[in-house]
Design a protein around this motif. Structure first.
Motif, mmCIF file in Angstrom:
data_model
loop_
_atom_site.group_PDB
_atom_site.id
_atom_site.type_symbol
_atom_site.label_atom_id
_atom_site.label_comp_id
_atom_site.label_asym_id
_atom_site.label_seq_id
_atom_site.Cartn_x
_atom_site.Cartn_y
_atom_site.Cartn_z
ATOM 1 N N ASN A 3 0.810 -1.207 0.000
ATOM 2 C CA ASN A 3 0.000 0.000 0.000
ATOM 3 C C ASN A 3 0.850 1.267 0.000
ATOM 4 N N ASP A 8 1.443 6.654 0.411
ATOM 5 C CA ASP A 8 0.730 5.622 -0.341
ATOM 6 C C ASP A 8 1.198 5.547 -1.780
ATOM 7 N N GLU A 35 -7.696 4.410 -3.613
ATOM 8 C CA GLU A 35 -8.495 5.528 -3.123
ATOM 9 C C GLU A 35 -9.414 5.963 -4.264
HETATM 10 CA CA CA Z 1 -3.391 3.166 -0.657
#
Ligand code: CA
Ligand code: TEU
Length: 608
Positions: free
Chosen positions: A146, A219, A256
């Motif tokens: 991630n 991220d 996202e």
């Molecule tokens: Ca992420």
């Protein structure tokens, strides 16, 4: 001196040397990748090893220190492989051991193809894998996809300029209302799991970057195909070194919502916003959790895994997911389909969720029975992976102990974990009943989230204390100063003391793991709940056609209970009951019609 084609002989020699080196390293890799002796196991059992596996989570920093610096390491784990073999586990999952600034103790990776010097070297790793293989123990690594550390070369490049080729490997956005002199507000209201805004302003290129976790964990942008390719190569690097699979970290937060829309605030019945432990308004995580893109990624990663021969050691290379599915239907989707498989074992962390830890909901038998039924029957023919505990949540003792029956309560929970159908994963130290021991002063806190949330949230140090091998001041963990203090419980809760007591929690774990590995009905039998109106005792049977039924009864109360189990049978049945295991408070019953259990007592028997 020049050859006909004008290339110097030196260059030719250089190229030749390069070819030889790469050929040698390939041969070595190929050699390493060549499966070790199959330990006499059949191809089928290697292929299906994960379906009834007992997996042991090791937090390397806290398991065994071998060089006296107070930090656990790979050679320390190698020293303890005999213990793990006697315990009977099939695989060990190591939380991250890659180079890292250790802000999140390894979950902030700065180099995916190396070992952090605190834990050892690649040679130490290869030796650990080889020694584990000799003991028929598989090694599973943590894979943090991630995000990376902000010190990873990719992010250092990405943040260096707006036009750097790595810019789009991360999630960068302008501020809202930003001007040439004012950074403006963060792009939206998204929050970090570790408190406060999930957007960090970066002055160099005057944009914000997104971090679901610590600021130091930017991220990755999984909409960028280059990120997918990079991780497939990283998986192959470790698979070539003989690992048997990966636990994919924080998979729920991989994507996202590209619209960057705000998330909805969670309100109470009076419409007032609810605050979380950091004092932030709680949001519904709808734009940052469990987005559909994760399935495509998992299908790609699974395809990369399935290129290895599943019939020879270490057998099928498995994908375990740290998945926070909200229900069985959502969990079932994470297995993928027959032609587009995803995880072999997405974690089911919902059988004992946080909501079942306090007040009247604590160990509610009806809720536990429903959660188990969902776990066992809500995922089709897929294999459940039950996970009750890990390095992120307080240990079972803190969540369910009552200060009087702690060992029996943990025996009861271990029975549910190990006697249910499917794979079982438990956390180092749970087998001896280690207790969560949080820091007593803010200045002692190591896990940054404990500094942000102190004193309501003391962080996760409490469940990461050194493994308690013996009842001495340093628990046999280190000869130096342990990175976290050894809890006072070490005097009674330790491997050495419990190994000599057949009625210890350690003895119970060993006996049940042995049962699970050797009884074919426990290995593959279906899970059928019995006596389903009983709100004090959880009973079920495991059954395979033509084989004796295995009965399990767990008293989930502090009072003695007697149950009478009606087993399905055609015509008149005279059941004979053979005791397989029982906790001290249980009477060895003659028939399923009368099973007497002590407080949190357990009975496991074979009925035919
Ligand atoms: Ca992420
Ligand atoms: O945890 C993901 C995750 O969701 C947890 O952060 C959990 O929600 C939180 O810890 C509850 O306190 C994984 C790792 O297990 C965790 O140790 C890491 O801190 C996190 O990812 C970031 O890599």
């Amino acid at each position: 001196m020049r050859g006909q084609s004008g290339i110097s002989l030196r260059t030719v020699a250089g190229i030749l040397a390069l070819v030889l080196i790469s050929a040698a390293s390939y041969a070595q890799t190929a050699q390493r990748a060549k499966p070790a002796v199959a330990h006499g196991a059949s191809a089928a059992s290697e292929r299906d090893w994960w379906k009834n596996a007992v997996i042991y989570e090791i937090y390397p920093r806290s398991f065994q220190d071998s060089n006296g610096d107070g930090i656990g390491d790979l050679n320390g784990i190698t020293e303890r492989l005999d213990y793990l073999q006697q315990l009977g586990v099939d695989a060990i999952w190591l939380t991250p051991i890659n180079p890292s600034p250790q802000v999140d103790f390894g979950y902030d990776v700065s180099d995916y193809r190396a070992i952090d010097p605190q834990y050892g070297t690649l040679a130490d790793f290869d030796r650990l894998v080889a020694e584990a293989n000799k003991r028929h123990i598989r090694v599973i690594l943590d894979m943090v996809m991630n995000h990376t550390s902000d010190k990873h070369a990719w992010f250092v490049a990405s943040r260096s300029s707006l036009t750097n080729p790595y810019r789009d490997w991360y999630v960068w956005r302008d501020g809202k209302g930003e001007t040439a002199t004012d950074k403006g507000a963060p792009p939206n209201n998204w929050q970090s799991t570790f408190g406060h805004a999930a957007w960090q302003w970066d002055e160099t290129t005057r944009q914000y970057y997104y971090h679901n976790f610590y600021v130091q964990q930017p991220d990755l942008n999984w909409n960028n195909p280059k990120v997918h390719e990079a991780f497939k190569d990283i998986l192959r690097f470790w698979l070539d070194r003989g690992v048997a699979g990966f636990r994919f970290d924080a998979i729920s937060t991989l994507y996202e919502d590209p619209s960057l829309a705000d998330e909805a605030e969670i309100k109470d019945k009076d419409g007032k916003p609810i605050l979380n432990v950091f004092g932030d308004v709680r949001l519904d995580s709808s734009k940052t959790r469990n987005l559909p893109g994760v399935h495509t990624v998992m299908q790609e990663m699974r395809a990369a895994m399935d290129t290895f021969n599943p019939n020879a050691w270490p057998g099928t290379r498995v994908l375990i997911g740290e998945t926070f599915a909200r229900n069985a239907a959502e969990l079932n989707q994470l297995y993928g389909s027959a032609d587009k498989p995803e995880f072999h074992l997405p974690m089911d962390l919902q059988v004992l969720p946080a909501e079942m830890q306090t007040g009247s909901a604590r160990l509610d038998v009806a809720q536990l029975r429903k959660n188990l039924t969902d776990a066992e029957t809500g995922i089709g023919s897929n294999i459940p992976l039950l996970v009750f505990d890990n390095h992120d949540r307080p240990r079972l003792d803190m969540r369910y102990g009552d200060g009087v029956h702690d060992v029996d309560i943990q025996k009861a929970l271990a029975t549910v974990l190990l006697m249910s159908r499917g794979a079982a994963l438990f956390y180092y130290g749970d087998e001896i009943g280690m207790k969560t021991t949080p820091p007593t002063r803010k200045e002692d806190v190591k896990d940054p989230v404990g500094l942000v949330g102190w004193p309501e949230n003391k962080g996760r140090d409490g469940e990461r204390t050194p493994m308690q091998w013996e009842g001495t001041a340093k628990a046999g963990f280190t000869s130096g100063d342990p990175w976290l203090p050894v809890p006072p419980s070490v005097s009674t809760i330790n491997v050495k003391t419990e190994a000599s007591d057949p009625n210890s929690l350690l003895g119970w774990y060993k006996a049940l793991i042995q049962l699970k590995k050797t009884n074919p009905v426990l290995a593959q039998g279906a899970n059928v709940m019995l006596d389903t109106d009983n709100t004090k005792v959880l009973s079920w049977m495991r059954q395979n056609k033509g084989a004796p039924v295995v009965l399990v009864s767990v008293n989930v109360t502090a009072e003695p209970q007697t149950v009478s189990l009606k087993l399905p049978c055609a015509g008149v049945c005279e059941w004979k009951l053979k005791t397989l295991a029982k906790s001290p408070g249980a009477v060895a019953p003659l028939t399923p019609e009368r099973i007497e259990l002590g407080p949190y007592g357990v009975f496991i028997g074979e009925a035919e």
